[in-house]
Design a protein around this motif. Structure first.
Motif, PDB file in Angstrom:
ATOM      1  N   LEU A 121       0.839  -1.178   0.028  1.00 18.16           N
ATOM      2  CA  LEU A 121      -0.145   0.019  -0.275  1.00 18.16           C
ATOM      3  C   LEU A 121       1.026   1.074   0.152  1.00 18.16           C
ATOM      4  O   LEU A 121       1.906   1.255   0.781  1.00 18.16           O
ATOM      5  N   TYR A 122       0.482   2.161  -0.959  1.00 19.27           N
ATOM      6  CA  TYR A 122       1.247   3.675  -0.750  1.00 19.27           C
ATOM      7  C   TYR A 122       0.239   4.565  -0.197  1.00 19.27           C
ATOM      8  O   TYR A 122      -0.660   4.657  -0.969  1.00 19.27           O
ATOM      9  N   SER A 123       0.779   5.561   0.482  1.00 16.19           N
ATOM     10  CA  SER A 123       0.073   6.800   0.667  1.00 16.19           C
ATOM     11  C   SER A 123       0.948   7.991   1.239  1.00 16.19           C
ATOM     12  O   SER A 123       1.762   7.732   2.076  1.00 16.19           O
ATOM     13  N   ASN A 124       0.714   8.739   0.358  1.00 15.20           N
ATOM     14  CA  ASN A 124       1.710  10.217   0.695  1.00 15.20           C
ATOM     15  C   ASN A 124       3.234   9.795   0.689  1.00 15.20           C
ATOM     16  O   ASN A 124       3.747  10.417   1.652  1.00 15.20           O
ATOM     17  N   GLY A 125       3.612   9.035  -0.263  1.00 19.20           N
ATOM     18  CA  GLY A 125       5.180   8.892  -0.310  1.00 19.20           C
ATOM     19  C   GLY A 125       5.464   7.800   0.722  1.00 19.20           C
ATOM     20  O   GLY A 125       6.701   7.482   0.737  1.00 19.20           O
ATOM     21  N   THR A 126       4.691   7.127   1.609  1.00 15.62           N
ATOM     22  CA  THR A 126       4.915   6.133   2.456  1.00 15.62           C
ATOM     23  C   THR A 126       4.440   4.647   2.104  1.00 15.62           C
ATOM     24  O   THR A 126       3.434   4.703   1.297  1.00 15.62           O
ATOM     25  N   ARG A 127       5.471   3.770   2.136  1.00 16.47           N
ATOM     26  CA  ARG A 127       5.067   2.425   1.566  1.00 16.47           C
ATOM     27  C   ARG A 127       4.684   1.370   2.758  1.00 16.47           C
ATOM     28  O   ARG A 127       5.532   1.621   3.706  1.00 16.47           O
TER      29      ARG A 127
END
Length: 142
Positions: free
Chosen positions: A129-135
């Protein structure tokens, strides 16, 4: 909850805890088959209303290993036929799906009296999952 953070679960619920279009991949005779389905996410699984005699259900009966992909999320899982939409054991999930899919569920496409109208559960095993540059690497099996 498996081995993933509360933050990752929150993102999954925000993105997919409603009527969500996801890609569902199955395999037959070594060939992949991909289609878009309406899915609803809850607690490590996606739920789909489908037809028992569809190609996806026939393929899952032979090989339950599937993959899904949605908005900045991909995962592997196991497809499980929960049976007829209207059976007593499916009552709680059927109500959740009726609410999530309210805009189209009663448009005449589904026949809820037909025991071939099924709930497909895609129990996730692992994902990214990716969100706002975080994996977030997610292990759903724990």
């Amino acid at each position: 909850m498996g081995n993933w953070s509360a933050e990752a679960e929150k993102i999954l619920v925000e993105r997919f805890g409603k009527d969500s279009i996801i890609a569902l991949a199955t395999a037959e005779d070594g060939l992949p088959h991909v289609r878009s389905v309406d899915g609803f996410y809850e607690d490590g699984a996606f739920y789909v209303i489908t037809y028992a005699l569809s190609n996806k259900m026939k393929q899952i009966a032979k090989n339950p290993e599937v993959a899904i992909c949605g908005e900045w999320f991909s995962a592997h899982g196991k497809g499980i036929d929960l049976g007829w939409f209207g059976k007593n054991e499916n009552r709680d999930m059927a109500q959740k799906l009726r609410k999530a899919f309210a805009l189209w569920i009663d448009n005449g496409h589904n026949n809820f009296e037909d025991e071939n109208t099924r709930i497909l559960c895609i129990r996730l095993t692992d994902g990214v999952l990716y969100s706002n540059g975080t994996r977030y690497d997610i292990d759903f099996t724990i």
